[in-house]
Design an enzyme around this catalytic site. Structure first.
Site, short mmCIF file in Angstrom:
data_model
loop_
_atom_site.label_atom_id
_atom_site.label_comp_id
_atom_site.label_asym_id
_atom_site.label_seq_id
_atom_site.Cartn_x
_atom_site.Cartn_y
_atom_site.Cartn_z
N SER A 138 1.32 -2.12 -1.71
CA SER A 138 0.42 -2.93 -0.86
C SER A 138 0.16 -4.25 -1.57
O SER A 138 0.28 -4.34 -2.80
CB SER A 138 -0.90 -2.19 -0.67
OG SER A 138 -1.88 -3.02 -0.08
N TYR A 151 -9.17 1.72 -4.12
CA TYR A 151 -7.91 1.65 -3.35
C TYR A 151 -6.94 0.69 -4.05
O TYR A 151 -5.76 1.00 -4.21
CB TYR A 151 -8.17 1.19 -1.91
CG TYR A 151 -6.88 1.04 -1.11
CD1 TYR A 151 -6.10 2.15 -0.82
CD2 TYR A 151 -6.43 -0.22 -0.71
CE1 TYR A 151 -4.89 2.02 -0.12
CE2 TYR A 151 -5.23 -0.36 -0.01
CZ TYR A 151 -4.47 0.76 0.28
OH TYR A 151 -3.28 0.62 0.95
P1 NDP Z 1 -1.68 5.66 8.75
O1 NDP Z 1 -3.07 6.16 8.56
O2 NDP Z 1 -1.26 5.28 10.11
O3 NDP Z 1 -0.64 6.73 8.16
C1 NDP Z 1 -0.89 7.43 6.99
C2 NDP Z 1 0.07 8.60 6.86
O4 NDP Z 1 -0.16 9.26 5.60
C3 NDP Z 1 -0.10 9.63 7.97
O5 NDP Z 1 1.17 10.04 8.42
C4 NDP Z 1 -0.79 10.78 7.25
O6 NDP Z 1 -0.38 12.02 7.80
C5 NDP Z 1 -0.25 10.65 5.82
N1 NDP Z 1 -1.20 11.26 4.88
C6 NDP Z 1 -2.46 10.84 4.60
N2 NDP Z 1 -3.05 11.70 3.76
C7 NDP Z 1 -2.15 12.69 3.51
C8 NDP Z 1 -2.18 13.88 2.74
N3 NDP Z 1 -3.29 14.25 2.05
N4 NDP Z 1 -1.08 14.68 2.71
C9 NDP Z 1 0.01 14.33 3.41
N5 NDP Z 1 0.12 13.22 4.16
C10 NDP Z 1 -0.96 12.41 4.22
O7 NDP Z 1 -1.53 4.42 7.74
P2 NDP Z 1 -0.31 3.42 7.42
O8 NDP Z 1 0.89 3.76 8.17
O9 NDP Z 1 -0.87 2.07 7.51
O10 NDP Z 1 -0.14 3.74 5.86
C11 NDP Z 1 1.10 4.14 5.29
C12 NDP Z 1 1.18 3.60 3.87
O11 NDP Z 1 1.17 2.18 3.93
C13 NDP Z 1 0.01 3.99 2.97
O12 NDP Z 1 0.51 4.27 1.68
C14 NDP Z 1 -0.85 2.72 2.94
O13 NDP Z 1 -1.61 2.63 1.75
C15 NDP Z 1 0.24 1.68 3.00
N6 NDP Z 1 -0.18 0.34 3.44
C16 NDP Z 1 -0.81 0.17 4.64
C17 NDP Z 1 -1.20 -1.11 5.03
C18 NDP Z 1 -1.95 -1.38 6.29
O14 NDP Z 1 -2.55 -2.46 6.41
N7 NDP Z 1 -1.94 -0.47 7.27
C19 NDP Z 1 -0.89 -2.27 4.19
C20 NDP Z 1 -0.26 -1.95 2.94
C21 NDP Z 1 0.10 -0.69 2.60
P3 NDP Z 1 -1.32 13.27 8.12
O15 NDP Z 1 -2.70 12.72 8.41
O16 NDP Z 1 -0.68 13.94 9.29
O17 NDP Z 1 -1.27 14.10 6.89
C1 8X3 Z 2 -3.58 -2.19 3.06
C2 8X3 Z 2 -3.83 -3.66 3.04
O1 8X3 Z 2 -5.65 -5.42 2.53
O2 8X3 Z 2 -6.29 -3.46 3.83
O3 8X3 Z 2 -3.06 -1.77 1.85
O4 8X3 Z 2 -5.86 -3.27 1.48
S1 8X3 Z 2 -5.49 -3.93 2.70
#
Ligand code: NDP
Ligand code: 8X3
Length: 251
Positions: A138, A151
């Site tokens: 991220s 985070y």
């Molecule tokens: P979502 O919340 O849409 O997706 C998160 C996914 O992670 C879900 O499929 C969830 O599945 C899975 N997950 C969460 N906790 C667990 C757990 N304990 N065990 C297994 N699976 C888990 O978020 P994003 O798609 O945005 O996030 C995906 C990645 O991208 C993350 O690592 C996030 O930090 C990163 N990211 C996101 C950004 C954003 O702005 N959205 C920016 C930068 C990075 P389930 O709940 O079914 O277990």
């Molecule tokens: C997700 C992007 O700026 O919300 O990793 O932390 S931010």
């Protein structure tokens, strides 16, 4: 040999969009997450295009991770691509007011979970003398923003692990790289604000955030480079975003 990709966090957001795009590109899939109903739906839909195996487990649970990977049918064992995507933010509080359960969740899922799954899969990649690990970091792993404290720490750890993996797996011919997005509109903020969807929506109000599909496109680009090309560390933000705290909004 046909490529097999394992994607963690495939039930939503970036992971789901990546699974869909990989299926369109004839990559067989192992899809992971906790929500069985969503995994079933993905297997039903994407199974019409490619072979799909689903694994439902909590990535925090070390024994469950090892058991799930150990249970893979032999046809799904030679994993060529690992997308370490599962993760979330929990809370947005000043450090003195942080909830310790939130801290545990972020460090256990985003850092330790990523390590557990990698540990379970890397030996097969080493045996095969090839493989590709894409760690979803991220911008929060590149800088720290107010109230982002733990985070940001978890994503800085992903940044360090990405570098460490690349160094240690170099001799085995395994590609390792990170994709580090800025603001992407997914379920991320719903989780961060514990189901307060109104508050979650305000995060993406007044500008065009990245979409999960934008990140999936980049991940596909990363994995389809010739094998001698490794995208080691990529940062992507919406055009409206300049840093974690500078976003041009029209409200
Ligand atoms: P979502 O919340 O849409 O997706 C998160 C996914 O992670 C879900 O499929 C969830 O599945 C899975 N997950 C969460 N906790 C667990 C757990 N304990 N065990 C297994 N699976 C888990 O978020 P994003 O798609 O945005 O996030 C995906 C990645 O991208 C993350 O690592 C996030 O930090 C990163 N990211 C996101 C950004 C954003 O702005 N959205 C920016 C930068 C990075 P389930 O709940 O079914 O277990
Ligand atoms: C997700 C992007 O700026 O919300 O990793 O932390 S931010």
């Amino acid at each position: 040999m046909k490529k097999i990709a394992l994607i963690t966090g495939a039930t939503s957001g970036i992971g789901k969009a990546t699974a869909e795009l990989f299926a369109d590109n004839a990559i067989d899939l192992i899809l992971c997450g906790r929500r069985q109903d969503r995994l079933d739906e993905l297997r039903e839909v994407l199974g019409k295009k490619v072979k799909v195996h689903t694994l439902s487990f909590d990535i925090r649970d070390r024994a469950a991770v090892l058991e799930a990977i150990g249970s893979l049918p032999s046809a799904f064992k030679p994993i060529g691509i690992l997308v370490n995507n599962a993760g979330n933010a929990h809370g947005l509080d000043p450090i003195d007011q942080g909830n310790i359960d939130d801290w545990d969740a972020m460090l256990d899922i985003n850092v330790k979970g990523l390590l557990y799954i990698s540990k379970a899969i890397i030996p097969e990649m080493i045996k095969n003398g090839s493989g590709h690990i894409i760690n979803i970091g991220s911008t929060a792993g590149k800088e720290v923003y107010p109230r982002g404290n733990v985070y940001c720490a978890s994503k800085h750890a992903v940044d360090a692990i990405n570098q460490g993996m690349r160094i240690d797996l170099n001799e085995h011919g395994i590609r390792v790289g990170a994709v580090n997005p800025g603001l992407v509109e997914t379920e991320f903020s719903d989780v961060r604000f514990k189901g307060d969807t109104e508050r979650a929506k305000t995060v993406y109000k007044g500008f065009q955030p990245l979409l999960a599909e934008d990140i999936a496109d980049i991940i596909l680009f990363v994995i389809t480079r010739p094998y001698h090309v490794n995208i080691a560390d990529l940062v992507v933000m919406p055009t409206a975003q300049a840093s974690s705290t500078i976003v041009k909004k029209e409200l």
